[in-house]
Scaffold this motif. Structure first.
Motif, PDB file in Angstrom:
ATOM      1  N   UNK A   1       0.816  -1.220   0.000  1.00 45.96           N
ATOM      2  CA  UNK A   1       0.000   0.000   0.000  1.00 45.96           C
ATOM      3  C   UNK A   1       0.853   1.276   0.000  1.00 45.96           C
ATOM      4  N   UNK A   2       1.817   1.445   0.906  1.00 41.40           N
ATOM      5  CA  UNK A   2       2.638   2.663   0.843  1.00 41.40           C
ATOM      6  C   UNK A   2       3.478   2.765  -0.429  1.00 41.40           C
ATOM      7  N   UNK A   3       3.999   1.648  -0.903  1.00 36.44           N
ATOM      8  CA  UNK A   3       4.796   1.677  -2.133  1.00 36.44           C
ATOM      9  C   UNK A   3       3.900   2.055  -3.316  1.00 36.44           C
ATOM     10  N   UNK A   4       2.686   1.534  -3.355  1.00 43.60           N
ATOM     11  CA  UNK A   4       1.752   1.889  -4.411  1.00 43.60           C
ATOM     12  C   UNK A   4       1.381   3.366  -4.347  1.00 43.60           C
ATOM     13  N   UNK A   5       1.122   3.874  -3.147  1.00 41.53           N
ATOM     14  CA  UNK A   5       0.804   5.298  -2.996  1.00 41.53           C
ATOM     15  C   UNK A   5       1.962   6.165  -3.487  1.00 41.53           C
ATOM     16  N   UNK A   6       3.179   5.782  -3.137  1.00 42.48           N
ATOM     17  CA  UNK A   6       4.361   6.531  -3.595  1.00 42.48           C
ATOM     18  C   UNK A   6       4.491   6.457  -5.112  1.00 42.48           C
ATOM     19  N   UNK A   7       4.268   5.280  -5.668  1.00 39.21           N
ATOM     20  CA  UNK A   7       4.374   5.102  -7.116  1.00 39.21           C
ATOM     21  C   UNK A   7       3.324   5.939  -7.860  1.00 39.21           C
ATOM     22  N   UNK A   8       2.122   6.012  -7.326  1.00 37.94           N
ATOM     23  CA  UNK A   8       1.071   6.817  -7.955  1.00 37.94           C
ATOM     24  C   UNK A   8       1.462   8.292  -7.932  1.00 37.94           C
ATOM     25  N   UNK A   9       1.935   8.772  -6.788  1.00 40.11           N
ATOM     26  CA  UNK A   9       2.358  10.177  -6.699  1.00 40.11           C
ATOM     27  C   UNK A   9       3.491  10.462  -7.681  1.00 40.11           C
TER      28      UNK A   9
END
Length: 183
Positions: free
Chosen positions: A44-52
């Motif tokens: 979840x945090x890695x995905x959020x970072x990747x989206x940003x």
């Protein structure tokens, strides 16, 4: 603002190390049989970072990082201050770091980009908390406080993303404002 190609990679790398340092990933995934919630607390945090980063949202990436770091710092400060045993007898149950990590990412995605991103992220975060209780790693109150800490950290640092950018334009013969809209 378009980021330099190397800076996105560097920021992803730094964010990954922040996750590893501030979570109990090594304890729960490398030395024991990993559970699904061990994976979602990272994904979840890695995905959020990747989206940003994919959206060239440097401001959002910074907000995610601040909110995540503050949530995890408070979580681990409480873990070692309260020092309550887990249901299986091991130490440091309160609050749940897995849940704080997952809910921090979900809260960021929802507040920054809306419910289209937030709903699936919150679903995965709820799955993380449920798994921690179901597998006997935490009590319900550990998970609820972890979720609350994750959400509060992002509520403090995250602002909604705006698709409208207004930039002043100044030159020798030109002065004005340039506005762009993303869709």
């Amino acid at each position: 603002m378009i980021a330099k190609p190397g800076s996105c990679f560097l920021r992803c790398l730094i964010f990954f190390f922040v996750i590893v340092i501030f979570s109990d990933v090594l304890e729960s995934t490398c030395f024991a049989r990993p559970q699904e919630e061990d994976v979602t607390q990272i994904i979840l945090p890695v995905t959020a970072a990747a989206i940003a980063l994919a959206r060239y949202d440097n401001e959002g990436f910074l907000q995610l990082s601040k909110g995540f770091a503050s949530s995890i710092t408070v979580t681990y400060a409480l873990k070692y201050t309260v020092d309550r045993d887990r249901p299986d007898g091991s130490p440091h149950t309160f609050p749940s770091g897995h849940t704080a990590s997952a809910f921090s990412a979900a809260a960021f995605l929802q507040k920054r980009y809306g419910w289209m991103y937030g709903l699936p992220a919150y679903s995965a975060a709820i799955f993380t908390g449920y798994g921690r209780v179901e597998n006997g790693a935490h009590r319900t109150e550990d998970v609820l406080v972890g979720a609350l800490l994750g959400i509060v950290g992002q509520l403090i640092f995250t602002t909604p993303y705006t698709d409208i950018k207004v930039v002043p334009l100044v030159g020798r013969t030109v002065a004005g404002i340039v506005a762009t809209i993303e869709w």
